[in-house]
Design an enzyme around this catalytic site. Structure first.
Site, PDB file in Angstrom:
ATOM      1  N   PRO A   9      17.577  13.748 -13.785  1.00  0.00           N
ATOM      2  CA  PRO A   9      16.678  14.006 -14.431  1.00  0.00           C
ATOM      3  C   PRO A   9      16.095  15.196 -15.764  1.00  0.00           C
ATOM      4  CG  PRO A   9      16.670  15.126 -12.833  1.00  0.00           C
ATOM      5  CD  PRO A   9      17.766  13.875 -12.423  1.00  0.00           C
ATOM      6  N   ASN A  10      15.129  15.187 -16.351  1.00  0.00           N
ATOM      7  CA  ASN A  10      15.103  15.513 -17.781  1.00  0.00           C
ATOM      8  C   ASN A  10      15.793  14.447 -18.872  1.00  0.00           C
ATOM      9  OD1 ASN A  10      13.110  17.059 -16.453  1.00  0.00           O
ATOM     10  ND2 ASN A  10      14.866  18.254 -15.614  1.00  0.00           N
ATOM     11  N   ARG A  17      13.946  18.853 -25.316  1.00  0.00           N
ATOM     12  CA  ARG A  17      14.736  19.613 -24.289  1.00  0.00           C
ATOM     13  C   ARG A  17      15.579  20.070 -25.275  1.00  0.00           C
ATOM     14  NH1 ARG A  17      18.716  17.269 -19.150  1.00  0.00           N
ATOM     15  NH2 ARG A  17      17.953  19.870 -18.577  1.00  0.00           N
ATOM     16  N   TYR A  22      21.794  20.325 -26.070  1.00  0.00           N
ATOM     17  CA  TYR A  22      21.547  18.914 -25.556  1.00  0.00           C
ATOM     18  C   TYR A  22      21.591  18.098 -26.940  1.00  0.00           C
ATOM     19  CZ  TYR A  22      20.764  19.666 -20.716  1.00  0.00           C
ATOM     20  OH  TYR A  22      21.466  21.152 -19.163  1.00  0.00           O
ATOM     21  N   ASN A  74      25.279  11.003 -14.733  1.00  0.00           N
ATOM     22  CA  ASN A  74      24.932  11.755 -14.977  1.00  0.00           C
ATOM     23  C   ASN A  74      24.043  12.442 -14.107  1.00  0.00           C
ATOM     24  OD1 ASN A  74      24.336  14.184 -16.401  1.00  0.00           O
ATOM     25  ND2 ASN A  74      24.400  13.871 -18.131  1.00  0.00           N
ATOM     26  N   ALA A  77      20.413  17.995 -13.313  1.00  0.00           N
ATOM     27  CA  ALA A  77      19.843  19.107 -12.117  1.00  0.00           C
ATOM     28  C   ALA A  77      20.934  18.731 -10.458  1.00  0.00           C
ATOM     29  CB  ALA A  77      19.044  19.294 -11.987  1.00  0.00           C
ATOM     30  N   GLU A  98      32.439  10.699 -12.755  1.00  0.00           N
ATOM     31  CA  GLU A  98      30.513  11.823 -13.811  1.00  0.00           C
ATOM     32  C   GLU A  98      30.607  12.674 -15.125  1.00  0.00           C
ATOM     33  OE1 GLU A  98      31.354  15.788 -11.408  1.00  0.00           O
ATOM     34  OE2 GLU A  98      29.648  16.585 -12.158  1.00  0.00           O
ATOM     35  N   HIS A 100      28.791  14.645 -17.934  1.00  0.00           N
ATOM     36  CA  HIS A 100      27.430  15.934 -17.941  1.00  0.00           C
ATOM     37  C   HIS A 100      27.283  16.210 -19.682  1.00  0.00           C
ATOM     38  CE1 HIS A 100      26.869  17.006 -14.272  1.00  0.00           C
ATOM     39  NE2 HIS A 100      27.843  16.998 -14.001  1.00  0.00           N
ATOM     40  N   ARG A 107      28.939  26.814 -18.151  1.00  0.00           N
ATOM     41  CA  ARG A 107      27.511  27.441 -18.143  1.00  0.00           C
ATOM     42  C   ARG A 107      27.291  28.769 -16.922  1.00  0.00           C
ATOM     43  NH1 ARG A 107      23.811  22.585 -19.366  1.00  0.00           N
ATOM     44  NH2 ARG A 107      21.745  23.844 -19.327  1.00  0.00           N
TER      45      ARG A 107
HETATM   46  C1  DQA Z   1      24.111  18.279 -17.553  1.00  0.00           C
HETATM   47  C2  DQA Z   1      24.064  19.890 -16.635  1.00  0.00           C
HETATM   48  C3  DQA Z   1      23.100  19.593 -15.718  1.00  0.00           C
HETATM   49  O1  DQA Z   1      23.331  21.347 -15.361  1.00  0.00           O
HETATM   50  C4  DQA Z   1      21.317  20.139 -15.991  1.00  0.00           C
HETATM   51  O2  DQA Z   1      20.895  20.678 -15.153  1.00  0.00           O
HETATM   52  C5  DQA Z   1      21.051  18.661 -16.455  1.00  0.00           C
HETATM   53  C6  DQA Z   1      22.325  18.445 -17.341  1.00  0.00           C
HETATM   54  C7  DQA Z   1      24.131  18.104 -18.395  1.00  0.00           C
HETATM   55  O3  DQA Z   1      24.286  16.286 -19.418  1.00  0.00           O
HETATM   56  O4  DQA Z   1      25.006  18.768 -19.785  1.00  0.00           O
HETATM   57  O5  DQA Z   1      19.783  17.907 -16.647  1.00  0.00           O
HETATM   58  O6  DQA Z   1      23.628  17.244 -16.276  1.00  0.00           O
END
Ligand code: DQA
Length: 146
Positions: A9-10, A17, A22, A74, A77, A98, A100, A107
């Protein structure tokens, strides 16, 4: 080698965002980056993004029988909340990595928990887009034919 890339998501809001975290590049740019990296490594990339936990579970399950040989994920959240995504990764049993964009361990404390990571053989964080290239490379070197 066919690799599924799952974005949670997002991530479709990249470029909009929290740009201080990011960056300025949008989701299309990320997809182009992944496609180029896959071509350079000689692997096939199938990129999937969803804001819905169940859709992500469905896509991971489908990977069991669609010829996928490895998963880059990835979960965004859902990393920090989703036992369902962890269970889906365990259910299909495919090698997974995984990723990120940000350094989640540096963080907020709640971002230090990763459920999906418990089913992953490697982890790349805080490298921006390049984390996806490193994950594809890791799978191409460690997961072929497994
Ligand atoms: C994320 C890190 C997560 O904590 C966050 O909720 C994201 C993006 C990253 O790519 O850094 O949406 O996965």
């Amino acid at each position: 080698m066919k690799i599924l890339i799952v974005n949670g998501p997002n991530l479709n809001m990249l470029g909009i965002r929290e740009r201080h975290l990011y960056g300025d590049k949008d989701y299309e740019a990320l997809c182009r980056f992944i496609a180029n990296a896959a071509e350079e490594l000689g692997v096939e990339a199938d990129i999937f993004q969803s804001n819905y936990e169940g859709a992500i579970v469905d896509r991971i399950q489908a990977a069991y029988s669609d010829g996928t040989e490895g998963i880059v994920i990835n979960p965004a959240a859902y990393t920090h909340t989703s036992v369902a995504i962890l269970d889906a990764l365990k259910a299909v049993g495919l090698p997974a990595v995984e990723v990120h964009l940000t350094d989640v361990d540096a963080r907020e404390p709640f971002r230090r928990v990763s459920y999906a990571g418990m089913a992953c053989g490697a982890r790349f964080t805080g490298l921006g887009f390049d984390g996806y290239r490193r994950a594809l490379k890791w799978l191409s070197e460690n997961a072929k034919g497994k």
